[in-house]
Design an enzyme around this catalytic site. Sequence first.
Site, mmCIF file in Angstrom:
data_model
loop_
_atom_site.group_PDB
_atom_site.id
_atom_site.type_symbol
_atom_site.label_atom_id
_atom_site.label_comp_id
_atom_site.label_asym_id
_atom_site.label_seq_id
_atom_site.Cartn_x
_atom_site.Cartn_y
_atom_site.Cartn_z
ATOM 1 N N ALA A 66 0.713 -1.103 0.090
ATOM 2 C CA ALA A 66 0.039 -0.047 0.121
ATOM 3 C C ALA A 66 0.787 1.133 0.089
ATOM 4 C CB ALA A 66 -0.965 -0.085 1.194
ATOM 5 N N GLY A 112 0.006 -5.649 -0.511
ATOM 6 C CA GLY A 112 -0.967 -5.619 -1.358
ATOM 7 C C GLY A 112 -0.388 -6.353 -2.703
ATOM 8 N N GLU A 115 -1.235 -9.889 -2.338
ATOM 9 C CA GLU A 115 -2.754 -10.038 -2.294
ATOM 10 C C GLU A 115 -3.299 -9.930 -3.811
ATOM 11 O OE1 GLU A 115 -4.259 -8.557 1.956
ATOM 12 O OE2 GLU A 115 -3.261 -7.125 0.770
ATOM 13 N N GLU A 137 2.350 -6.151 6.814
ATOM 14 C CA GLU A 137 1.329 -5.313 7.637
ATOM 15 C C GLU A 137 1.562 -5.411 9.070
ATOM 16 O OE1 GLU A 137 -0.296 -6.219 3.333
ATOM 17 O OE2 GLU A 137 0.699 -7.056 4.719
#
Length: 707
Positions: A66, A112, A115, A137
Amino acid sequence: MKDLQFLKTEVINDVLVVSINCPGKVNKVSSDLLREIETIINQTKGKQYKGMVILSEKPDNFVVGADIDELKAMKTDEEIKQYISKANDILFKLEKLPFPTVSMINGNCLGGGVELTLVTDYRIATDSTDTVMGLPEIKLGLIPAAGGTQRLPRLIGIQNALPLILQGSNVRPRRAKRLGLIDEIVIPYGLKEIGVKKALQLKGKRTIKRKRKFIEWLLESNPLGRKIIFSQARKMVMKQTRGLYPAALAAIDSVEYGYKTNVTKGVAKDIERFVTLVKSYQSKSLMNLFFAMTDLKKNPLEKKAKNISKLAVIGTGLMGTGIAQVSLPLCDTVLVKDMALDAVSRSMAQIRKSLEKRARSGAIRDFDKEILWGKIVPCDDYVNFKNTDLVIEAVFEDLQLKQNLVKEVEAVTGDNTIFASNTSAIPISLIARASKRPQNMIGMHYFSPVPAMPLLEIIKTPKTADWVVATALKFGIAQGKTCIVVKDGPGFYTTRILAPYLNEAVFLIEEGVPMNDIDRALLQFGYPIGPVGLLDEVGIDVGAHVAIELGQEFKARGAAPSNVLPLLFSKGFKGKKNKKGFYDYSKPKKKGMRVPNEEIYKVIGKVTWQHLPMQEIQERVSLMMINEAALCLQEGIISSPRDGDVGSILGLGFPPFRGGIFRHIDREGVKTIVDTMMKYYDKGMKRFIPAQILVDMAKSGKRFYKD
């Protein structure tokens, strides 16, 4: 497809190839990137594509996660919710595309980025030494809320996924393939062509059926087995974090909830958890630490820095060996010197062992391993020291020995050779008294073990030249260290603030407070190890040396240290290294704590046992470090609260979730800190006199940080 700034598309053999290239050095998941991905997905409708390939145009990263800057700037719950909801909506759309999708992973693929790959049908990673995958994270006090807690366990199994989610550690391609995180490993060339070929081979959406071991199937395929896994995970997290990091428990809850419901509901719940965690002070503290560390990766004196081609390390103990090891990739030649070649040989054996371990993991190639190994030149004299750019000494903490080394090195090196001392407490100015070139003298204080500890404390004297500071900074940053530059003085910054912290623990022992009570209290405060245990780990001999070295400085202001450490050292106590410390290493632990060594009390004398409230122990011990840090800022030893915070966390283990010493002061309130110190000062503990900077700030209502 036009009007795209972050993405580039082309069609090869009816396969849509999407290349990510965000502005800047790395690809981040920003709102702008998400909008462009959504645009591409929408434009695939009605097209007869046979597949999609996603890759990066960056040379060393796929997607690094992110955009933390954007996330930190969000002020309202709704902004945060919209951001993470949009990311999940797009990933669900990508997952449901009617043709096979392939992700080509080269370089860092984090957060991310992982992901994103989880919603593709096939994942191919390169065998580049830059390629790593992970979900970091948790290190920011967050959970992987874009499907990481839902899709990863289903892909590689709960027991394989939980450590990756809870520890935030990275995996290299070989291990990723063993886990099932990726499907294939290729060389880092022709990725576009490889991806297109694979997309055409798949011919349709792929249902992954991973082979599972019997015990894994037994535990994970039924609610009772999963309940056992989650229960054990919570126990482990509570043991390691003592509940101080809410994101870890939230992550377990997320995985468990997803299995009780489904991925869609699990993601919806994760969005709620994510919003709550982003607002938590723990996450804000960890984000601030992240930004501070990022800032310190920049060298403000870059233009004055010189290159280090030839390095010499004197002293082949744990520190010297570690310094040589982390310097090998940066230099053409690394001289490793000690008084006897036998000692150098042992050091080289440790370096070789480390290189082989890194080669096995994929961190370096076998060829590179041999190249690095070939840079080492063993020495027991100064014959090869001519034209050395930097000499780092890592010998015993003895002023005369270090001064002798300065004279010997200067006799065989030129005017542009930097001499750096790895001392942890002796002022560089004192060592430099033996130097003909004091402008070339600097301190480079590494922490043990050097390859693992991220901090480098660079110490400059009033005479140290700017180019020397610039070069030391450049070298430290290249080693992968987070560097703080501090002014010279006894103990510099880190050792100076550690000394009163450890000293207060010793005072409590003398007052009859059980050692386990002291350690337990500071563990609950958030330190990774209690102060008594730390004394044994560092060494009572080292603690005694620091107490003597800094003792006069503290005594002069009415804060004379205890004489217990020098006394214990004189009686042969060295700590864990000789199994003769505050704790008894011949006995097993009881309830996770070491058994105190009764011999200690025969040396320091009989004590009257007392059990103080945990809060009182925490206050007394932590405030000694906190106040000393404030004094260091007041005196200009450190140049900013940021440097003080980073140094306290990375060097000494001050609880990261508190954000560092100065952010902790801001959060508690400067007036509260001053009032608490005065409470103990009024009880006759004159060492608790607050630093003037704290007194002044308490009166004016100021803070160290604006945010």
